[in-house]
Write a protein that holds these residues in place. Structure first.
Motif: not given
Length: 426
Positions: A369-376
Protein backbone atom coordinates in the motif's frame (compact mmCIF):
# COMPACT_ATOMS: atom_id res chain seq x y z
CA UNK A 1 -26.50 -2.51 13.66
CA UNK A 2 -27.10 0.04 16.40
CA UNK A 3 -26.84 3.79 15.96
CA UNK A 4 -23.48 3.67 17.75
CA UNK A 5 -22.18 1.05 15.29
CA UNK A 6 -23.31 3.16 12.33
CA UNK A 7 -21.59 6.18 13.83
CA UNK A 8 -18.32 4.30 14.24
CA UNK A 9 -18.36 2.79 10.74
CA UNK A 10 -20.35 4.89 8.27
CA UNK A 11 -19.76 8.09 10.25
CA UNK A 12 -16.00 7.60 10.26
CA UNK A 13 -15.97 6.65 6.55
CA UNK A 14 -18.00 9.75 5.69
CA UNK A 15 -15.58 12.04 7.52
CA UNK A 16 -12.62 10.49 5.68
CA UNK A 17 -14.35 10.95 2.31
CA UNK A 18 -14.94 14.60 3.22
CA UNK A 19 -11.19 15.01 3.64
CA UNK A 20 -10.79 15.05 7.43
CA UNK A 21 -7.37 13.86 8.68
CA UNK A 22 -7.63 10.30 9.98
CA UNK A 23 -6.86 11.12 13.62
CA UNK A 24 -9.49 13.88 13.67
CA UNK A 25 -12.04 11.69 11.84
CA UNK A 26 -11.57 8.93 14.43
CA UNK A 27 -11.84 11.39 17.33
CA UNK A 28 -15.05 12.93 15.97
CA UNK A 29 -16.63 9.52 15.28
CA UNK A 30 -15.78 8.34 18.80
CA UNK A 31 -17.09 11.56 20.37
CA UNK A 32 -20.39 11.27 18.48
CA UNK A 33 -20.69 7.60 19.51
CA UNK A 34 -20.06 8.52 23.17
CA UNK A 35 -22.81 11.14 23.05
CA UNK A 36 -25.21 8.62 21.53
CA UNK A 37 -24.32 6.08 24.22
CA UNK A 38 -24.67 8.74 26.94
CA UNK A 39 -21.09 8.17 28.05
CA UNK A 40 -19.02 11.03 29.45
CA UNK A 41 -16.86 12.43 26.57
CA UNK A 42 -13.91 12.57 28.99
CA UNK A 43 -13.68 8.83 28.24
CA UNK A 44 -11.96 9.74 24.95
CA UNK A 45 -9.28 11.75 26.77
CA UNK A 46 -8.66 8.85 29.13
CA UNK A 47 -8.44 6.42 26.20
CA UNK A 48 -6.00 8.71 24.35
CA UNK A 49 -3.73 8.88 27.41
CA UNK A 50 -3.81 5.11 28.00
CA UNK A 51 -3.39 4.37 24.28
CA UNK A 52 -0.28 6.54 24.03
CA UNK A 53 1.48 5.25 27.14
CA UNK A 54 2.66 1.90 25.79
CA UNK A 55 6.43 1.50 26.05
CA UNK A 56 6.67 -0.12 22.60
CA UNK A 57 5.28 3.03 20.96
CA UNK A 58 8.54 4.81 21.77
CA UNK A 59 10.17 2.75 19.01
CA UNK A 60 8.22 4.61 16.31
CA UNK A 61 9.60 8.16 16.80
CA UNK A 62 13.03 6.80 17.71
CA UNK A 63 13.42 4.71 14.54
CA UNK A 64 12.15 7.64 12.46
CA UNK A 65 14.69 9.91 14.12
CA UNK A 66 17.45 7.36 13.52
CA UNK A 67 16.60 7.32 9.80
CA UNK A 68 16.68 11.12 9.63
CA UNK A 69 20.05 11.22 11.44
CA UNK A 70 21.52 8.55 9.16
CA UNK A 71 20.48 10.46 6.05
CA UNK A 72 21.71 13.83 7.30
CA UNK A 73 24.93 12.22 8.56
CA UNK A 74 25.81 10.92 5.09
CA UNK A 75 25.46 7.20 5.83
CA UNK A 76 22.86 6.72 3.08
CA UNK A 77 25.38 8.10 0.56
CA UNK A 78 27.96 5.62 1.87
CA UNK A 79 25.52 2.75 1.27
CA UNK A 80 24.84 3.93 -2.29
CA UNK A 81 28.57 4.21 -3.01
CA UNK A 82 29.22 0.73 -1.63
CA UNK A 83 26.37 -0.89 -3.57
CA UNK A 84 27.59 0.89 -6.70
CA UNK A 85 31.02 -0.71 -6.56
CA UNK A 86 29.38 -4.16 -6.38
CA UNK A 87 26.79 -4.08 -9.17
CA UNK A 88 26.99 -0.85 -11.20
CA UNK A 89 28.82 -2.58 -14.09
CA UNK A 90 26.02 -5.11 -14.64
CA UNK A 91 23.01 -4.71 -16.92
CA UNK A 92 20.63 -2.53 -14.91
CA UNK A 93 23.42 -2.00 -12.39
CA UNK A 94 22.58 1.54 -11.26
CA UNK A 95 18.93 0.59 -10.70
CA UNK A 96 20.16 -2.45 -8.74
CA UNK A 97 22.19 -0.07 -6.58
CA UNK A 98 18.91 1.55 -5.49
CA UNK A 99 17.49 -1.83 -4.42
CA UNK A 100 20.60 -2.99 -2.56
CA UNK A 101 21.11 0.35 -0.83
CA UNK A 102 17.44 0.39 0.19
CA UNK A 103 17.78 -3.15 1.54
CA UNK A 104 20.49 -2.06 3.99
CA UNK A 105 18.93 1.31 4.79
CA UNK A 106 15.66 -0.46 5.63
CA UNK A 107 17.50 -2.24 8.42
CA UNK A 108 18.36 1.19 9.83
CA UNK A 109 15.16 3.21 9.49
CA UNK A 110 12.32 0.63 9.53
CA UNK A 111 10.28 3.06 7.44
CA UNK A 112 9.21 2.97 3.78
CA UNK A 113 8.98 6.78 3.34
CA UNK A 114 12.38 7.32 4.98
CA UNK A 115 13.99 4.66 2.77
CA UNK A 116 12.44 6.09 -0.41
CA UNK A 117 13.56 9.61 0.47
CA UNK A 118 17.11 8.61 1.43
CA UNK A 119 17.75 6.48 -1.65
CA UNK A 120 15.62 8.40 -4.15
CA UNK A 121 17.24 11.76 -3.47
CA UNK A 122 20.60 10.37 -4.52
CA UNK A 123 19.71 7.85 -7.23
CA UNK A 124 16.71 9.22 -9.16
CA UNK A 125 18.80 12.05 -10.69
CA UNK A 126 21.78 9.70 -11.17
CA UNK A 127 19.66 7.06 -12.95
CA UNK A 128 18.06 9.68 -15.22
CA UNK A 129 21.53 10.95 -16.18
CA UNK A 130 22.68 7.38 -16.88
CA UNK A 131 19.97 6.70 -19.50
CA UNK A 132 17.02 5.37 -17.48
CA UNK A 133 13.65 7.02 -17.95
CA UNK A 134 12.90 9.36 -15.06
CA UNK A 135 9.59 7.57 -14.45
CA UNK A 136 11.32 4.20 -14.09
CA UNK A 137 13.98 5.69 -11.82
CA UNK A 138 11.27 7.11 -9.54
CA UNK A 139 9.27 3.86 -9.60
CA UNK A 140 12.31 1.83 -8.52
CA UNK A 141 13.06 4.21 -5.65
CA UNK A 142 9.41 4.03 -4.55
CA UNK A 143 9.18 0.23 -4.78
CA UNK A 144 12.57 -0.25 -3.08
CA UNK A 145 11.22 1.85 -0.22
CA UNK A 146 8.62 -0.86 0.36
CA UNK A 147 11.44 -2.97 1.82
CA UNK A 148 11.42 -0.59 4.82
CA UNK A 149 8.43 -2.18 6.62
CA UNK A 150 9.56 -5.74 5.81
CA UNK A 151 13.23 -5.78 6.75
CA UNK A 152 13.68 -5.55 10.54
CA UNK A 153 13.57 -3.37 12.52
CA UNK A 154 10.19 -2.35 11.13
CA UNK A 155 7.82 0.35 12.40
CA UNK A 156 4.85 -1.47 10.83
CA UNK A 157 5.69 -4.67 12.74
CA UNK A 158 6.04 -2.67 15.96
CA UNK A 159 2.54 -1.25 15.46
CA UNK A 160 1.03 -4.64 14.61
CA UNK A 161 2.79 -6.26 17.56
CA UNK A 162 1.18 -3.70 19.88
CA UNK A 163 -2.27 -4.16 18.31
CA UNK A 164 -2.16 -7.97 18.24
CA UNK A 165 -0.17 -8.32 21.50
CA UNK A 166 2.45 -10.50 19.80
CA UNK A 167 6.23 -10.72 20.12
CA UNK A 168 7.72 -7.88 18.09
CA UNK A 169 11.02 -9.76 17.75
CA UNK A 170 9.26 -12.77 16.21
CA UNK A 171 7.28 -10.51 13.90
CA UNK A 172 10.54 -8.91 12.78
CA UNK A 173 11.85 -12.36 11.77
CA UNK A 174 8.69 -13.09 9.76
CA UNK A 175 9.43 -10.18 7.41
CA UNK A 176 12.97 -11.14 6.40
CA UNK A 177 12.23 -13.83 3.78
CA UNK A 178 9.38 -11.86 2.12
CA UNK A 179 11.61 -8.77 2.11
CA UNK A 180 14.59 -10.54 0.55
CA UNK A 181 12.34 -12.23 -2.02
CA UNK A 182 10.89 -8.86 -3.00
CA UNK A 183 14.39 -7.42 -3.32
CA UNK A 184 15.37 -10.27 -5.69
CA UNK A 185 12.24 -9.66 -7.77
CA UNK A 186 13.07 -5.95 -8.03
CA UNK A 187 16.63 -6.79 -9.13
CA UNK A 188 15.20 -8.93 -11.95
CA UNK A 189 12.98 -6.03 -13.05
CA UNK A 190 16.01 -3.71 -13.08
CA UNK A 191 17.90 -6.14 -15.33
CA UNK A 192 14.94 -6.68 -17.67
CA UNK A 193 14.24 -2.95 -18.03
CA UNK A 194 17.86 -2.10 -18.79
CA UNK A 195 18.13 -5.01 -21.25
CA UNK A 196 14.93 -4.05 -23.09
CA UNK A 197 15.79 -0.35 -23.26
CA UNK A 198 19.52 -0.86 -23.97
CA UNK A 199 20.62 1.26 -21.03
CA UNK A 200 24.43 1.52 -21.18
CA UNK A 201 26.46 -0.14 -18.44
CA UNK A 202 28.72 1.81 -16.13
CA UNK A 203 32.41 0.92 -15.80
CA UNK A 204 33.37 -1.81 -13.33
CA UNK A 205 34.79 -0.57 -10.03
CA UNK A 206 38.44 -1.36 -9.42
CA UNK A 207 39.52 -3.36 -6.38
CA UNK A 208 40.87 -0.17 -4.86
CA UNK A 209 37.50 1.58 -5.32
CA UNK A 210 35.65 -1.40 -3.86
CA UNK A 211 37.92 -1.58 -0.83
CA UNK A 212 37.64 2.18 -0.28
CA UNK A 213 33.82 1.97 -0.47
CA UNK A 214 33.76 -0.89 2.06
CA UNK A 215 36.13 1.00 4.35
CA UNK A 216 34.10 4.23 4.16
CA UNK A 217 30.79 2.38 4.48
CA UNK A 218 31.74 0.19 7.44
CA UNK A 219 29.89 2.38 9.96
CA UNK A 220 26.70 2.30 7.89
CA UNK A 221 26.94 -1.50 7.55
CA UNK A 222 27.59 -1.89 11.26
CA UNK A 223 24.37 -0.15 12.29
CA UNK A 224 21.97 -3.03 11.42
CA UNK A 225 24.38 -5.48 13.04
CA UNK A 226 24.42 -3.49 16.27
CA UNK A 227 20.64 -3.04 16.37
CA UNK A 228 19.54 -6.51 15.27
CA UNK A 229 22.40 -8.26 17.09
CA UNK A 230 21.34 -6.54 20.28
CA UNK A 231 17.68 -7.51 19.85
CA UNK A 232 18.25 -11.19 19.05
CA UNK A 233 21.20 -11.47 21.41
CA UNK A 234 18.86 -10.51 24.24
CA UNK A 235 20.85 -7.36 25.09
CA UNK A 236 17.95 -4.94 24.58
CA UNK A 237 14.33 -4.82 23.52
CA UNK A 238 13.19 -3.48 20.11
CA UNK A 239 12.26 -0.18 21.76
CA UNK A 240 15.64 0.10 23.44
CA UNK A 241 17.22 -0.84 20.11
CA UNK A 242 15.56 2.20 18.53
CA UNK A 243 17.20 4.43 21.16
CA UNK A 244 20.56 2.75 20.57
CA UNK A 245 20.13 3.32 16.83
CA UNK A 246 19.59 7.06 17.43
CA UNK A 247 22.66 7.36 19.66
CA UNK A 248 24.74 5.40 17.12
CA UNK A 249 23.60 7.61 14.22
CA UNK A 250 24.25 10.75 16.25
CA UNK A 251 27.77 9.74 17.29
CA UNK A 252 28.78 8.57 13.80
CA UNK A 253 27.28 11.62 12.11
CA UNK A 254 28.88 14.12 14.48
CA UNK A 255 32.28 12.61 15.25
CA UNK A 256 33.11 10.08 12.51
CA UNK A 257 31.52 11.25 9.25
CA UNK A 258 31.34 14.85 10.56
CA UNK A 259 28.53 15.70 8.13
CA UNK A 260 26.06 16.22 10.94
CA UNK A 261 26.20 19.55 12.75
CA UNK A 262 24.77 20.59 16.10
CA UNK A 263 22.83 23.58 14.62
CA UNK A 264 21.09 21.16 12.19
CA UNK A 265 19.84 18.86 14.96
CA UNK A 266 16.67 20.84 15.92
CA UNK A 267 15.45 20.73 12.30
CA UNK A 268 16.15 17.00 12.03
CA UNK A 269 14.34 16.27 15.31
CA UNK A 270 11.39 18.45 14.25
CA UNK A 271 11.09 16.59 10.94
CA UNK A 272 11.05 13.21 12.70
CA UNK A 273 8.53 14.51 15.24
CA UNK A 274 6.14 15.71 12.53
CA UNK A 275 6.10 12.32 10.83
CA UNK A 276 5.88 10.22 13.99
CA UNK A 277 3.31 12.60 15.51
CA UNK A 278 0.84 11.74 12.74
CA UNK A 279 1.27 8.00 13.33
CA UNK A 280 1.12 8.22 17.13
CA UNK A 281 -1.95 10.49 17.03
CA UNK A 282 -3.84 7.90 14.99
CA UNK A 283 -2.83 5.13 17.39
CA UNK A 284 -3.73 7.18 20.48
CA UNK A 285 -7.26 8.20 19.42
CA UNK A 286 -7.89 4.71 18.05
CA UNK A 287 -7.71 3.32 21.59
CA UNK A 288 -11.18 4.74 22.32
CA UNK A 289 -12.39 3.61 18.91
CA UNK A 290 -11.23 0.06 19.64
CA UNK A 291 -12.95 -0.03 23.03
CA UNK A 292 -16.28 1.02 21.50
CA UNK A 293 -15.88 -1.43 18.61
CA UNK A 294 -15.35 -4.21 21.17
CA UNK A 295 -18.31 -3.03 23.25
CA UNK A 296 -20.57 -3.05 20.20
CA UNK A 297 -19.10 -6.44 19.14
CA UNK A 298 -18.65 -5.15 15.59
CA UNK A 299 -15.45 -7.12 15.00
CA UNK A 300 -16.84 -10.31 16.51
CA UNK A 301 -20.07 -10.13 14.53
CA UNK A 302 -18.19 -9.49 11.29
CA UNK A 303 -15.83 -12.40 11.98
CA UNK A 304 -18.80 -14.71 12.61
CA UNK A 305 -20.51 -13.47 9.44
CA UNK A 306 -17.37 -14.05 7.39
CA UNK A 307 -16.86 -17.52 8.85
CA UNK A 308 -20.48 -18.44 8.12
CA UNK A 309 -20.37 -17.01 4.58
CA UNK A 310 -16.89 -18.25 3.58
CA UNK A 311 -15.99 -21.72 4.75
CA UNK A 312 -12.70 -22.17 2.90
CA UNK A 313 -9.64 -20.69 4.61
CA UNK A 314 -7.90 -19.84 1.32
CA UNK A 315 -10.93 -17.90 0.09
CA UNK A 316 -11.21 -15.97 3.37
CA UNK A 317 -7.54 -14.98 3.19
CA UNK A 318 -7.92 -13.99 -0.47
CA UNK A 319 -10.95 -11.84 0.39
CA UNK A 320 -9.02 -10.13 3.18
CA UNK A 321 -6.05 -9.44 0.91
CA UNK A 322 -8.21 -8.00 -1.86
CA UNK A 323 -10.09 -5.78 0.59
CA UNK A 324 -6.85 -4.71 2.25
CA UNK A 325 -5.19 -3.90 -1.09
CA UNK A 326 -8.15 -1.79 -2.23
CA UNK A 327 -8.31 0.03 1.11
CA UNK A 328 -4.56 0.67 1.11
CA UNK A 329 -4.88 2.35 -2.30
CA UNK A 330 -7.14 5.06 -0.85
CA UNK A 331 -6.47 5.06 2.90
CA UNK A 332 -3.54 5.48 5.26
CA UNK A 333 -1.94 2.08 5.93
CA UNK A 334 -1.28 2.66 9.63
CA UNK A 335 -4.89 3.76 10.10
CA UNK A 336 -6.08 0.55 8.44
CA UNK A 337 -4.06 -1.61 10.83
CA UNK A 338 -5.10 0.30 13.92
CA UNK A 339 -8.80 0.68 13.07
CA UNK A 340 -9.38 -2.76 11.56
CA UNK A 341 -6.97 -4.56 13.89
CA UNK A 342 -9.58 -6.01 16.28
CA UNK A 343 -11.69 -7.21 13.35
CA UNK A 344 -8.70 -8.77 11.58
CA UNK A 345 -7.55 -10.52 14.74
CA UNK A 346 -11.07 -11.91 15.32
CA UNK A 347 -11.11 -13.28 11.75
CA UNK A 348 -7.64 -14.80 12.16
CA UNK A 349 -8.72 -16.53 15.39
CA UNK A 350 -11.92 -17.76 13.75
CA UNK A 351 -9.94 -19.50 10.99
CA UNK A 352 -7.17 -20.71 13.28
CA UNK A 353 -4.40 -18.60 11.73
CA UNK A 354 -0.97 -18.49 13.35
CA UNK A 355 -0.76 -14.92 14.75
CA UNK A 356 2.83 -14.37 13.58
CA UNK A 357 2.08 -15.64 10.07
CA UNK A 358 -1.06 -13.50 9.96
CA UNK A 359 0.97 -10.47 11.06
CA UNK A 360 3.46 -11.09 8.24
CA UNK A 361 0.58 -11.21 5.75
CA UNK A 362 -0.92 -7.96 7.07
CA UNK A 363 2.37 -6.05 7.08
CA UNK A 364 3.29 -7.30 3.59
CA UNK A 365 -0.05 -5.99 2.34
CA UNK A 366 0.49 -2.69 4.18
CA UNK A 367 3.94 -2.41 2.58
CA UNK A 368 2.46 -2.76 -0.90
CA UNK A 369 0.00 0.00 0.00
CA UNK A 370 2.94 2.36 0.55
CA UNK A 371 3.66 2.19 -3.20
CA UNK A 372 0.17 1.53 -4.60
CA UNK A 373 -1.59 4.32 -6.51
CA UNK A 374 -3.27 6.64 -5.84
CA UNK A 375 -2.21 7.69 -2.31
CA UNK A 376 0.77 5.53 -1.31
CA UNK A 377 3.09 7.68 0.82
CA UNK A 378 6.18 6.62 -1.11
CA UNK A 379 4.57 7.64 -4.40
CA UNK A 380 4.29 11.23 -3.22
CA UNK A 381 7.90 11.24 -2.07
CA UNK A 382 8.94 9.92 -5.50
CA UNK A 383 6.86 12.65 -7.16
CA UNK A 384 8.52 15.36 -5.05
CA UNK A 385 12.03 14.14 -5.86
CA UNK A 386 11.51 13.38 -9.57
CA UNK A 387 9.14 16.31 -10.34
CA UNK A 388 6.87 13.86 -12.18
CA UNK A 389 3.10 13.47 -11.96
CA UNK A 390 1.32 10.68 -10.11
CA UNK A 391 0.16 9.22 -13.42
CA UNK A 392 3.68 9.04 -14.85
CA UNK A 393 5.07 7.14 -11.86
CA UNK A 394 1.95 4.96 -11.53
CA UNK A 395 2.27 3.74 -15.13
CA UNK A 396 5.91 2.80 -14.56
CA UNK A 397 5.45 1.02 -11.22
CA UNK A 398 2.96 -1.71 -12.18
CA UNK A 399 5.60 -4.39 -12.92
CA UNK A 400 6.96 -3.87 -9.41
CA UNK A 401 3.45 -4.01 -7.95
CA UNK A 402 2.95 -7.38 -9.65
CA UNK A 403 6.14 -8.70 -8.04
CA UNK A 404 4.90 -7.45 -4.67
CA UNK A 405 1.60 -9.30 -5.18
CA UNK A 406 3.50 -12.53 -5.91
CA UNK A 407 5.38 -12.09 -2.61
CA UNK A 408 2.05 -11.44 -0.87
CA UNK A 409 0.62 -14.65 -2.38
CA UNK A 410 3.59 -16.68 -1.12
CA UNK A 411 3.37 -15.08 2.33
CA UNK A 412 -0.37 -15.74 2.56
CA UNK A 413 -0.60 -19.33 1.35
CA UNK A 414 2.75 -20.81 2.38
CA UNK A 415 3.07 -20.16 6.14
CA UNK A 416 6.59 -21.58 6.18
CA UNK A 417 7.66 -18.85 3.76
CA UNK A 418 7.21 -16.20 6.45
CA UNK A 419 7.90 -18.46 9.45
CA UNK A 420 11.09 -20.01 8.07
CA UNK A 421 13.38 -18.14 10.47
CA UNK A 422 11.29 -18.54 13.64
CA UNK A 423 13.13 -20.07 16.64
CA UNK A 424 12.79 -23.83 16.96
CA UNK A 425 9.97 -24.98 19.20
CA UNK A 426 7.89 -21.80 18.75
Amino acid sequence: MTAISWCLTAGFAGLVVLGFPFAIAIALAVTAALLLADIEPAFLAQAVISGSQQFSLLAIPLFMLAGELMTAGGLSQRLVDLAGTLVRHRTGGLAMVAVLAALVFSAISGSAPATTAAIGTILIPAMAAAGYSRAFAASIAVSAGVLGPLIPPSIAFVIWGIIAEQSISRLFLSGIVPGLTLAIGLLVICWAHAKRNKVPRLPRASLAETWAAFHQGKWALASPLVVLGGIYGGIFTPTEAAAVSCVYALVIGLFVERKLTVPALPGIVASAMRTSGIVCAIIAVSAGFGILVAQEQIATRFAHWMADSIEQRWLALASLNIAFFLLAAVMDEIAIMVILGPMLIAIANRFGEDPIHFGAMIVTNVSIGMAAPPIGYCLFIGMAISKLTLGQISRAIWPQIMVMLVVLFLTTYIPGFALMLQPAGR
